[in-house]
Design an enzyme around this catalytic site. Sequence first.
Site, PDB file in Angstrom:
ATOM      1  N   TRP A 101       0.829  -1.217   0.000  1.00 47.91           N
ATOM      2  CA  TRP A 101       0.000   0.000   0.000  1.00 47.91           C
ATOM      3  C   TRP A 101       0.854   1.253   0.000  1.00 47.91           C
ATOM      4  CZ3 TRP A 101      -4.335  -1.173  -1.906  1.00 47.91           C
ATOM      5  CH2 TRP A 101      -4.893  -2.430  -1.659  1.00 47.91           C
ATOM      6  N   ASP A 171      -0.893   6.605   6.735  1.00 43.95           N
ATOM      7  CA  ASP A 171      -2.046   5.737   6.474  1.00 43.95           C
ATOM      8  C   ASP A 171      -2.129   4.759   7.651  1.00 43.95           C
ATOM      9  OD1 ASP A 171      -3.772   3.705   5.700  1.00 43.95           O
ATOM     10  OD2 ASP A 171      -2.772   3.292   3.801  1.00 43.95           O
ATOM     11  N   LYS A 195     -11.391  -1.865   8.257  1.00 47.79           N
ATOM     12  CA  LYS A 195     -10.587  -2.852   8.953  1.00 47.79           C
ATOM     13  C   LYS A 195     -10.907  -2.862  10.445  1.00 47.79           C
ATOM     14  CE  LYS A 195      -7.129  -2.642   5.357  1.00 47.79           C
ATOM     15  NZ  LYS A 195      -7.298  -4.002   4.825  1.00 47.79           N
TER      16      LYS A 195
END
Lengths: 360, 360
Positions: A101, A171, A195
């Site tokens: 990511w 992030d 999540k």
Amino acid sequence: MSRVYNFSAGPAVLPEEVLREAADEMLDYRGCGMSVMEMSHRSGMFETILNEAEADLRDLLQIPDNYKVLFLQGGASQQFAMIPMNLMKHGEADYIVTGQWAKKAWQEAQKYGKANKIASSEDKTFSYIPDCSDLDISPNADYVYICENNTIYGTKFKKLPNTKGKTLVSDVSSCFLSEPVDVSKYGILYGGVQKNIGPAGMVISIIREDLITEDVMKGTPTMLTFKTHADAGSLYNTPNSYCIYMCGKVFKWLKNMGGLAVMKERNEKKAKLLYDFLDESHLFKGTVVPKDRSLMNVPFVTGNAQLDAKFVKEAKEAGLENLKGHRSVGGMRASIYNAMPIEGVETLVDFMKKFEKENV
Amino acid sequence: MSRVYNFSAGPAVLPEEVLREAADEMLDYRGCGMSVMEMSHRSGMFETILNEAEADLRDLLQIPDNYKVLFLQGGASQQFAMIPMNLMKHGEADYIVTGQWAKKAWQEAQKYGKANKIASSEDKTFSYIPDCSDLDISPNADYVYICENNTIYGTKFKKLPNTKGKTLVSDVSSCFLSEPVDVSKYGILYGGVQKNIGPAGMVISIIREDLITEDVMKGTPTMLTFKTHADAGSLYNTPNSYCIYMCGKVFKWLKNMGGLAVMKERNEKKAKLLYDFLDESHLFKGTVVPKDRSLMNVPFVTGNAQLDAKFVKEAKEAGLENLKGHRSVGGMRASIYNAMPIEGVETLVDFMKKFEKENV
């Protein structure tokens, strides 16, 4: 009805009591005669839901007053563009690449300016966090970017990088609200909620006010300009209102649990159960350097792909779901987010012990 | 539990049976032991939900094989940028401005090229649809853009504009699935789902394949490139999975109702009840030129702002909610989408008659 233990990396397990409340309120939210899904986002009733969600989140994370909280769409993937478009005033930024990511964020930023990869752990399949105490920070960098918890590889920054005075953008999708953080150390702290917080379809971005300006890159869509959403209190257009409602319920659940300090203890206890077993097992082993291990995502392998597949299959039959590792790395991964009860981890460890006995 | 009649323009009323099913499945979707909210978007179970939703939508709208169906985030407001970024190959497009949303789309497109306003109904507060049979279409226009049903003003294109061979792009947010349409007449047909289909937080875009290319404007974010989502079957990143699930249920409900031809009849019958009363009333009057009246959004006024406010207040007390007109126009508006039962409209008309007697 029988609920499984769901170790999915995201969308992921939610607190059962939150789901129960949502089911109870589905046709009639607190006597108003309609579902939250059917409510105008401009109604007083929905504004209360939105305002309470924000207030509870501010309370949980102790967000300073000079930070805005934005409820946005498009996932972290859209932030990968939105961040450089809004923040790259000098056309340059530094990226620390600790997983897929972070790498995608770095690649996307290259569309908008000079995105420097100043550190990486790709040499060892992202199984560790590089030393970030004295990096070669670019003098013109508008920010330094990290992915704080790496869902796929199971690593976590235990210490934030030394950005040498530059704005830190992080992030936090897969460690959001798993422990207390000092928000004032960040310029932007953002994460997809699917999540550790709620259903998929929303990102929460916590942004220091001075980073929210009209001076964005030419061609930045109105919807990808932070100021659009900050000025409108996340109601520039119709938000993902049901997701805001669900996240609000999770915030209240977290407060009832005792807040983030208590969640941290609980998460450490759960993770320790699993890591301790991995360290003593003769069959299973963790794939991450111990000092960089995530509390949320625990990847492990047997070293034998066939045996891994057998484990995943038999675990599923025993009500332990979604233990297969990410398609890019294989093996197994147990995501043990806030909503995973300790009984889930105990059951998993017991099952692993049994499997080890039967298969060594 | 007592449900109200909810005339909200969006988010809006959903079929009660759909909400009931969602409540029943909240903790355990069909015996899998988890909620759809907790399901990995890469799981077989969710892929079935997604594939069925797409197949049912294709069936309802008779979508030709050379069109892709994309489930996207960011609302119509994000499409206002995404469309020119992907389609303006010659840097020019024509816009027909029939309301606030068409105007916003036109303004956003000006960031990306020459966006020509080739027709408008702003001279009469957007209370009609301009004659579009022989417009001055620009030779270099990459597309002609319309907002087909204007939620705020209550107008609808009863006939599509003559684009003289140019690609037609249409925002159908507030008339989506209200009647059959010939998809082959459009290049892009798109809409936010939060009016006539499901909860907020998703746009469905139906795009002719030749319009999906890699050749997009420089600086277009990966997430704002149609090809990204088309190539990945709407699973490039985590989609708004619960919204897809809810929309899928509504598609099945529409099929059970008999499909879009039956919905059209039903919608015409509901709208006629209300418009006929408005045409004979001595107190209330419709604000739209009769030939351009929407089947979905019915604005009306008494001509007296105080009386309007009294009506909205008393209607609310009688269980008729969200009848206040959009903040930009005032008066009243009844949105009577697919999920509004005919009894809701009958109750509204009866209430209006009673109010008229008491107040004339």
